[in-house]
Scaffold this motif. Sequence first.
Motif, PDB file in Angstrom:
ATOM      1  N   SER A 100       0.835  -1.201   0.000  1.00  0.00           N
ATOM      2  CA  SER A 100       0.000   0.000   0.000  1.00  0.00           C
ATOM      3  C   SER A 100       0.864   1.243   0.000  1.00  0.00           C
ATOM      4  CB  SER A 100      -0.914   0.007   1.231  1.00  0.00           C
ATOM      5  OG  SER A 100      -1.804   1.109   1.179  1.00  0.00           O
ATOM      6  N   ASP A 101       0.328   2.334  -0.553  1.00  0.00           N
ATOM      7  CA  ASP A 101       1.105   3.573  -0.623  1.00  0.00           C
ATOM      8  C   ASP A 101       1.164   4.291   0.724  1.00  0.00           C
ATOM      9  OD1 ASP A 101      -1.571   4.347  -0.611  1.00  0.00           O
ATOM     10  OD2 ASP A 101      -1.373   5.792  -2.244  1.00  0.00           O
ATOM     11  N   HIS A 102       0.127   4.177   1.536  1.00  0.00           N
ATOM     12  CA  HIS A 102       0.089   4.794   2.863  1.00  0.00           C
ATOM     13  C   HIS A 102      -1.073   4.183   3.622  1.00  0.00           C
ATOM     14  CE1 HIS A 102      -3.370   7.130   1.474  1.00  0.00           C
ATOM     15  NE2 HIS A 102      -2.655   7.435   0.391  1.00  0.00           N
ATOM     16  N   GLY A 103      -1.213   4.551   4.883  1.00  0.00           N
ATOM     17  CA  GLY A 103      -2.301   4.044   5.699  1.00  0.00           C
ATOM     18  C   GLY A 103      -3.453   5.027   5.800  1.00  0.00           C
ATOM     19  N   GLU A 104      -4.159   4.980   6.938  1.00  0.00           N
ATOM     20  CA  GLU A 104      -5.388   5.771   7.076  1.00  0.00           C
ATOM     21  C   GLU A 104      -5.719   5.965   8.552  1.00  0.00           C
ATOM     22  OE1 GLU A 104      -9.040   7.012   4.636  1.00  0.00           O
ATOM     23  OE2 GLU A 104      -6.875   7.331   4.777  1.00  0.00           O
ATOM     24  N   SER A 105      -6.224   7.143   8.887  1.00  0.00           N
ATOM     25  CA  SER A 105      -6.765   7.383  10.221  1.00  0.00           C
ATOM     26  C   SER A 105      -8.267   7.139  10.204  1.00  0.00           C
ATOM     27  CB  SER A 105      -6.483   8.824  10.668  1.00  0.00           C
ATOM     28  OG  SER A 105      -5.129   8.987  11.028  1.00  0.00           O
ATOM     29  N   LEU A 106      -8.746   6.455  11.211  1.00  0.00           N
ATOM     30  CA  LEU A 106     -10.175   6.119  11.301  1.00  0.00           C
ATOM     31  C   LEU A 106     -10.768   6.648  12.599  1.00  0.00           C
ATOM     32  CD1 LEU A 106      -9.965   2.430  10.007  1.00  0.00           C
ATOM     33  CD2 LEU A 106     -10.798   4.429   8.746  1.00  0.00           C
ATOM     34  N   GLY A 107     -10.456   7.894  12.907  1.00  0.00           N
ATOM     35  CA  GLY A 107     -11.036   8.538  14.076  1.00  0.00           C
ATOM     36  C   GLY A 107     -10.138   8.560  15.292  1.00  0.00           C
ATOM     37  N   GLU A 108      -9.008   7.864  15.253  1.00  0.00           N
ATOM     38  CA  GLU A 108      -8.080   7.919  16.369  1.00  0.00           C
ATOM     39  C   GLU A 108      -7.593   9.365  16.553  1.00  0.00           C
ATOM     40  OE1 GLU A 108      -7.563   3.953  14.193  1.00  0.00           O
ATOM     41  OE2 GLU A 108      -7.521   6.076  13.634  1.00  0.00           O
ATOM     42  N   MET A 109      -7.632   9.831  17.795  1.00  0.00           N
ATOM     43  CA  MET A 109      -7.210  11.199  18.128  1.00  0.00           C
ATOM     44  C   MET A 109      -8.004  12.252  17.335  1.00  0.00           C
ATOM     45  SD  MET A 109      -3.062  10.747  18.481  1.00  0.00           S
ATOM     46  CE  MET A 109      -2.864  10.134  16.801  1.00  0.00           C
ATOM     47  N   GLY A 110      -9.196  11.891  16.892  1.00  0.00           N
ATOM     48  CA  GLY A 110     -10.022  12.829  16.149  1.00  0.00           C
ATOM     49  C   GLY A 110      -9.598  13.022  14.704  1.00  0.00           C
ATOM     50  N   LEU A 111      -8.712  12.166  14.192  1.00  0.00           N
ATOM     51  CA  LEU A 111      -8.204  12.303  12.829  1.00  0.00           C
ATOM     52  C   LEU A 111      -8.886  11.297  11.908  1.00  0.00           C
ATOM     53  CD1 LEU A 111      -4.372  12.648  13.497  1.00  0.00           C
ATOM     54  CD2 LEU A 111      -6.045  14.481  13.177  1.00  0.00           C
ATOM     55  N   TYR A 112      -9.099  11.730  10.664  1.00  0.00           N
ATOM     56  CA  TYR A 112      -9.674  10.872   9.642  1.00  0.00           C
ATOM     57  C   TYR A 112      -8.867  11.010   8.350  1.00  0.00           C
ATOM     58  CZ  TYR A 112     -13.633  10.709  12.833  1.00  0.00           C
ATOM     59  OH  TYR A 112     -14.426  10.540  13.953  1.00  0.00           O
ATOM     60  N   LEU A 113      -9.011  10.036   7.472  1.00  0.00           N
ATOM     61  CA  LEU A 113      -8.333  10.016   6.178  1.00  0.00           C
ATOM     62  C   LEU A 113      -6.813   9.956   6.371  1.00  0.00           C
ATOM     63  CD1 LEU A 113     -10.610  12.541   4.233  1.00  0.00           C
ATOM     64  CD2 LEU A 113     -10.848  10.061   4.460  1.00  0.00           C
ATOM     65  N   HIS A 114      -6.064  10.728   5.573  1.00  0.00           N
ATOM     66  CA  HIS A 114      -4.609  10.649   5.605  1.00  0.00           C
ATOM     67  C   HIS A 114      -4.048  11.986   5.144  1.00  0.00           C
ATOM     68  CE1 HIS A 114      -6.088   9.175   1.639  1.00  0.00           C
ATOM     69  NE2 HIS A 114      -5.155  10.002   1.180  1.00  0.00           N
ATOM     70  N   GLY A 115      -2.741  12.068   4.947  1.00  0.00           N
ATOM     71  CA  GLY A 115      -2.137  13.288   4.434  1.00  0.00           C
ATOM     72  C   GLY A 115      -1.596  14.218   5.495  1.00  0.00           C
ATOM     73  N   MET A 116      -1.552  13.790   6.760  1.00  0.00           N
ATOM     74  CA  MET A 116      -0.935  14.619   7.788  1.00  0.00           C
ATOM     75  C   MET A 116       0.557  14.763   7.501  1.00  0.00           C
ATOM     76  SD  MET A 116      -3.054  15.692  10.188  1.00  0.00           S
ATOM     77  CE  MET A 116      -2.107  15.893  11.700  1.00  0.00           C
ATOM     78  N   PRO A 117       1.174  15.880   7.891  1.00  0.00           N
ATOM     79  CA  PRO A 117       2.635  15.992   7.737  1.00  0.00           C
ATOM     80  C   PRO A 117       3.319  14.785   8.366  1.00  0.00           C
ATOM     81  CG  PRO A 117       1.694  18.095   8.432  1.00  0.00           C
ATOM     82  CD  PRO A 117       0.581  17.087   8.503  1.00  0.00           C
TER      83      PRO A 117
END
Length: 559
Positions: A462-479
Motif C-alpha cells: 500500500s502507498d500509505h495508511g489511514e486514520s479512522l477517528g483515532e485522536m479525532g483524525l480521519y483520512l490521511h495526508g498529515m505531515p
Amino acid sequence: MLAAWRAPRSPQAIVFILVLWFTVTANWALWMRLGHVDGHNGSPWVLRAQFLLLVVPALTMVLSLTAWPRGMKPVWALLLVVAAATQHFMLAYGTVVDPGMVRNVLQTHASESADLLHPLLLLHLAVVVVVPLVWLWQVPVQRAGALRSLWRTTAMAVAAALVLVGSVFAMYRDLAPVVRNNMALRFMLNPASPVLSTLDVVVKPLFKRPKPFVSIAAGATLGPGLTAAQGAERVPLLVLVVGETARSDHFGLNGYERDTTPELARRGVLSWTNVRSCGTSTLESVPCMFSHLGRSGYLKRVAQYDNLLDVLQTAGLAVLWLDNQAGCKGVCERVPSASTDDAQKTPAGQALCTDGECLDLLMLEGLDERIARLPEDARARGVVLVLHQMGSHGPAYHRRSAPERKVFEPECRTHALADCPRDQLINVYDNSIRETDHFLGRTLDWIAARKDRYDGGMVYVSDHGESLGEMGLYLHGMPYAVAPDVQKHVPLVAALGPLGARRGIDTACLQAGLGQPLTHDNLYHSVLGLLDVRSPTYQQGLDMFASCRPATQRVAQAS
C-alpha cells in the motif's frame, strides 16, 4: 446602527475586522484541539487565551498583505470561502492544510473530490461567509494616496509583528512544549495556513530553478537469473500491485481479529508486518517508493531522476502501468500506461463501475490484450505489470466494495465520517479491505491461469495508511513528522510462486523474516533483485529477498 454598518472604512480597518471574524468563526478546529493537546495539564481556557494573543497578530500580519484600497473586495470574499471550506475539512476529517495537502488537492481526481462534498460544507459556508460578504458588498472602502496607503499597511504589519514577537517571548516557556508535542497546531491557523501553503506550492516554484533531469537507467541489463535456459519456454511475469489507503493492522494476515483477508490466507502468501511508507499521501509515496534514493534522499534530491519502471524497461522488459486511480504521479511518464477509464463502457465496465468510478477488478479485464500491445521483443524477455488500485480510498469507503464483500454490517454510508458510529466506520473500511483481498486473490488466479506462458509472481504494497477517528483524525495526508503511525504502517504481501522459484528464492527463509522492519525504500532494490536486473543503483542491503537467494546469485547481482 445601519449607518454604522455602511460607514466607510479604511482597508486596514476592514482587514482587522475580518481578522476578528476569522478568529471567532473560522478557527473552531484550533480552539477545539486546544482542549485536548498532549503535554499540557493546565486549564484549556487559559491555553486558548494564550493562543488568542498569537492568532490575532499572526492573522493580521498575513491579511495585511490585502490591506489596499482598490480591488481587494474579491480577494477578501475568496478568503472567506477558503476559510469556510478549510474549517469544514479540518472539523470533519481532522486534517490540516499544509503544502503537502495543497499538492494533494491540486492533483485529486474529480470523482475523489466529489466524495468529499457534504451538506455540512454549506453550513460552514453560511456561518463564515454570508454576514461578512453582505457587509463587504455594502461598505465603502476609504481611499488614500499610494504613499499613505503603503505607510498605513506597513505600520499595521509591523505592529502585528511586534505584538506577535512580544507574545511569543512572554509565553515561550508555557507554549513551546505544547507546540513541540502538537506540531499539527502550526498548520491550523485559518485562513493563514491554506493561503501560505498555497503560495508555497504555486508561487515558490516560480522563483526556483528547475531541477535538472538525470537518468539512472543507463547500464541496466538483464542477468542470467532471468533468462536462464530452464525458463526458456515461459517468460517471467511480475504483477506489482500498488495499494491505496490500506492499514497493516486491519489485515487479517497480520493478526487483526477480523477475517479481512480470507482469500490471501487460503493461498498461503507471505505478509510482512512491520513496514512503513514513504509518505502519508499518494502524491508523496508513489514517486518515492519507485525511486532509487529512499525517503531521505528523495526529500533532499537536487535533481529529477527516472525511476524503477524506467530501469526495468531499459533493461529490456515489457512494462505496463494500469491505473484505477487519479494517475501515476509522474512514475509512468516514460513507459506504456493505461486507465480503466477506457473500459467503463464495456460489459465488464458496466458491471463494475458506478458514477464513473470502478472496482479494482476491472483492471484484470482485457489484460491479455493490453499486454499483447506491448513491444514483442520486450515481451519475449519478461513482463512487469503495475496495477494501481482505488483500494480503500476515503471518505466514500462504501463505494469501495461490492455488495457480496460487505460482510461487516451496518456500514457508515456518509462522507461526514465524524458523524458515523465508530463500529460502522470500522465495518465499512474493513469491507474495503475484503474487496482488496478478493482483488488480490483474483490477480493470483489470473497469474496461475497463464502458467503455460509465464513464470509469474505478485508483490502488493500500500502507498500509505489511514486514520479512522483515532485522536479525532480521519483520512490521511498529515505531515509525516506528526502523522500517527496508522497513516504510515502499511501491508506488504508477496506470492512469488514460479517467479521466485526461477530465482532460487527460499520461501521458508522469507517466512522466518516477516517481522523485520522494512520501508518503501526496499521496494526499488527488491524488484531489481527479484527480476535479476543489473544496475549501478542496486543496493543488495536494501533487497528484502537477497538473503534468501543462493549466494552465487547474490554475488553476481551485486557485482
